[in-house]
Motif scaffolding. Sequence first.
Motif, PDB file in Angstrom:
ATOM      1  N   PRO A  30      30.765  51.951  31.212  1.00 34.38           N
ATOM      2  CA  PRO A  30      30.855  52.390  32.612  1.00 34.38           C
ATOM      3  C   PRO A  30      29.512  52.354  33.324  1.00 34.38           C
ATOM      4  N   GLY A  31      28.420  52.629  32.602  1.00 37.17           N
ATOM      5  CA  GLY A  31      27.105  52.598  33.231  1.00 37.17           C
ATOM      6  C   GLY A  31      26.740  51.212  33.722  1.00 37.17           C
ATOM      7  N   LEU A  32      27.002  50.186  32.892  1.00 37.57           N
ATOM      8  CA  LEU A  32      26.731  48.813  33.316  1.00 37.57           C
ATOM      9  C   LEU A  32      27.621  48.405  34.484  1.00 37.57           C
ATOM     10  N   ALA A  33      28.870  48.862  34.472  1.00 41.97           N
ATOM     11  CA  ALA A  33      29.772  48.557  35.587  1.00 41.97           C
ATOM     12  C   ALA A  33      29.255  49.173  36.884  1.00 41.97           C
ATOM     13  N   VAL A  34      28.773  50.409  36.808  1.00 45.53           N
ATOM     14  CA  VAL A  34      28.232  51.065  38.003  1.00 45.53           C
ATOM     15  C   VAL A  34      26.993  50.325  38.500  1.00 45.53           C
ATOM     16  N   LEU A  35      26.130  49.891  37.583  1.00 44.19           N
ATOM     17  CA  LEU A  35      24.941  49.124  37.982  1.00 44.19           C
ATOM     18  C   LEU A  35      25.340  47.828  38.692  1.00 44.19           C
ATOM     19  N   LEU A  69      36.080  43.430  38.136  1.00 46.29           N
ATOM     20  CA  LEU A  69      35.919  44.085  36.845  1.00 46.29           C
ATOM     21  C   LEU A  69      37.273  44.391  36.212  1.00 46.29           C
ATOM     22  N   ASN A  70      38.203  44.883  37.007  1.00 44.40           N
ATOM     23  CA  ASN A  70      39.520  45.249  36.474  1.00 44.40           C
ATOM     24  C   ASN A  70      40.358  44.027  36.122  1.00 44.40           C
ATOM     25  N   ILE A  71      40.221  42.948  36.894  1.00 40.00           N
ATOM     26  CA  ILE A  71      40.924  41.715  36.533  1.00 40.00           C
ATOM     27  C   ILE A  71      40.405  41.197  35.198  1.00 40.00           C
ATOM     28  N   GLY A 354      31.967  39.436  38.113  1.00 41.34           N
ATOM     29  CA  GLY A 354      32.746  40.644  37.881  1.00 41.34           C
ATOM     30  C   GLY A 354      33.839  40.453  36.843  1.00 41.34           C
ATOM     31  N   ILE A 355      34.560  39.324  36.899  1.00 41.56           N
ATOM     32  CA  ILE A 355      35.616  39.058  35.919  1.00 41.56           C
ATOM     33  C   ILE A 355      35.024  38.950  34.517  1.00 41.56           C
ATOM     34  N   SER A 356      33.919  38.212  34.374  1.00 43.26           N
ATOM     35  CA  SER A 356      33.293  38.044  33.058  1.00 43.26           C
ATOM     36  C   SER A 356      32.763  39.369  32.524  1.00 43.26           C
ATOM     37  N   LEU A 357      32.133  40.162  33.398  1.00 46.47           N
ATOM     38  CA  LEU A 357      31.589  41.438  32.968  1.00 46.47           C
ATOM     39  C   LEU A 357      32.707  42.414  32.605  1.00 46.47           C
ATOM     40  N   GLY A 358      33.760  42.458  33.394  1.00 44.43           N
ATOM     41  CA  GLY A 358      34.883  43.334  33.081  1.00 44.43           C
ATOM     42  C   GLY A 358      35.537  42.984  31.763  1.00 44.43           C
ATOM     43  N   PHE A 362      35.352  45.926  29.044  1.00 45.69           N
ATOM     44  CA  PHE A 362      36.589  46.701  28.929  1.00 45.69           C
ATOM     45  C   PHE A 362      37.775  45.906  28.379  1.00 45.69           C
ATOM     46  N   GLY A 363      37.584  44.601  28.087  1.00 47.32           N
ATOM     47  CA  GLY A 363      38.709  43.768  27.672  1.00 47.32           C
ATOM     48  C   GLY A 363      39.173  43.894  26.245  1.00 47.32           C
TER      49      GLY A 363
END
Length: 502
Positions: A30-35, A69-71, A354-358, A362-363
Motif C-alpha cells: 500500500p505504501g508504494l501504491a500511495v507513492l 492499480l486495481n485493474i 498503474g496496471i503493471s504496478l497493481g 496486489f495480483g
Amino acid sequence: MPKSALDKDLKKVVKLEEATHDLSRSIAAPGLAVLFLVAIFLVMSGLAPSGPLSFFVIAGGVIAGYMALNIGANDVANNMGPAVGSRALPLGAALLIAAICEAAGAILAGGDVVNTISKNIVVPGQGFEVRDFVMLMMASFLAAAIWIHLATFLNAPVSTTHSIVGGVLGAGIAAAGFGIVNWPTMGAIAASWVISPVMGGVIAAALLGFVKWQVLFKPDRVTAARRWVPVLIGLMAGVFAMYLALKGFSKIWKPSAGTVWLLGLVFFIAGTLATRPWVARRAATLENRRKHVAGLFTLPLVFAAGLLSFAHGANDVANAVGPLAAIVAAAETGTATAGNVALPFWVLAIGAIGISLGLALFGPRLIRTVGTKITKMDAPRAYCVALAAAITVLIASALGLPVSSTHIAIGGVFGVGFLREQLANLGLKADGPKPAKPTPSEPSSLTRTPEDAIKKQIKREKRRLVRRRHVLGIAAAWVITVPAAGGLAAALYALMKAVSDF
C-alpha cells in the motif's frame, strides 16, 4: 539459563522476526501504491490545463492511477492464473512477463480513441453542463475503482468493463434521470453476462476434449502428440494473429475482414510447419506417460499467456484512463461531448505503469485463486483456457457482442473443470478408459450390514473437481457488479454535486 528455556526464547524471537517481516510486506505494497498516486498528483499539477476545471483534471489523474492499480490487481490474474496454477510459470516469472506485456500493449498498441461515455452507455443532451459531466465521469470512475478494489480484497475476479458500465449508468441516472441511458446498449451488455462465460467454457472444454481423445487417451501418446501438437500450436498462432490484428493493433493498423482471415490462415500454416521439428525433437526423448506428453504444452502456454497480456494491455488501458481523457477533453473544450477523444501518451503512461504496478503489488493472491482454487490446472488445460479466450473474443467481435475478457477466462477455467469432473464420473480419467472390473454380487437385504450400506453410498457419490463455493461466489460478484458500482457512483455523484453547489 536451562537449554529448554533458551530454546523457547529463541523461538519467540524467530516468531517476532517473522511477524515483523510479514507486517513490513503488508505495509510496503500500500505504501508504494500511495507513492505512485502522489507522483501522479505532482505530475498532473504541471500538466493540467489552466481554468476552472483544472482541479477536476488533477483529481481525475489520481483516480485514473487508482483505477489502473486495481485493474492490474484483478483483471490481469485471468491471463496468468492458469499458467501459474499449471506450474508452467513460477509466480515471479508470470508477474514479470505480464507486467512487461501489459505495459507494452498499453503504450505501443493502446487504442488511440476512446468513447468518452463508455461505449455510449449514457448520451448527454445539449444542455448538459460541462461541470456536471466531469463530475459524472469522476463519480463513475471512482465507484468502479472502489468496487474492483473490494472484489480483489474478497478474491473475486470481476469485469472492469462492467464495473465502469455500472458506474457510468448509476452516475448518469443520478445526474439526468433514466432518459439519459442508452437501454439497447445496456441490454446487449447484460446479455454478455451469460454469453461470455458460457461461450468461453464451451470452447475451452471442446479444446480439452480434443486434446484428451486425440492425444492423452491414445495408447501411443507420443506419436499422437507428434501429429497433433504442432497443429494446436499452429491454431494458436493463427488465432492470436487474428486477435492482435483486430484487438491489439487498432492504433496502428485496421485491416479488413478478408485480410484478418488471410493473416490467420498464413500464421496457422507457418506455425504448424515451424513447430513440427521442435515437437519431433522433444517427442523423441519422452516416455509414453501423460505427464511427459503434457509438458509439450508448457512453452506454447507461456507464449499464449504473454500474448493475452499484451492484447489486454492494448485494449483495457482505455478502461483505466478513458474517463480521464474525457475529463481532459471537457476541460480543454469547455463542452460535454459523447464523441471520441484522443488518448495522449502521458495518459497511456499512467494506465500502463498503474496496471503493471497493481499486478506486482496486489495480483499474486487473485492469480492463485484463478489458477489453483477453482479447479486443478495442468499445462494442456491452461493452454485450452488461453486459446479459448482468444477464440471467444474473435467470435464475439464478429457477432458484435460486447463481452468481458474476465468472464471469458473464468468461464474457460470452469469449462475445463466441469469436463474433468464429468469424465472422472464416467470412469474416464487421465489415462483414458479403464477396463471394467468384475463386480461381486451384492449381499442380500437380509445379510447387508450398515457398513455395506455406507460403502455403497460412498461408491455412488460423484466426484467434484470444481469447488462449488468459488463458482457461486464469483457468479454472485458478476451479478452484483453493475448495480453495486452504479449505486456507489450515484451516491458519489450526489455528494460531489452537493459539495460543488455549496
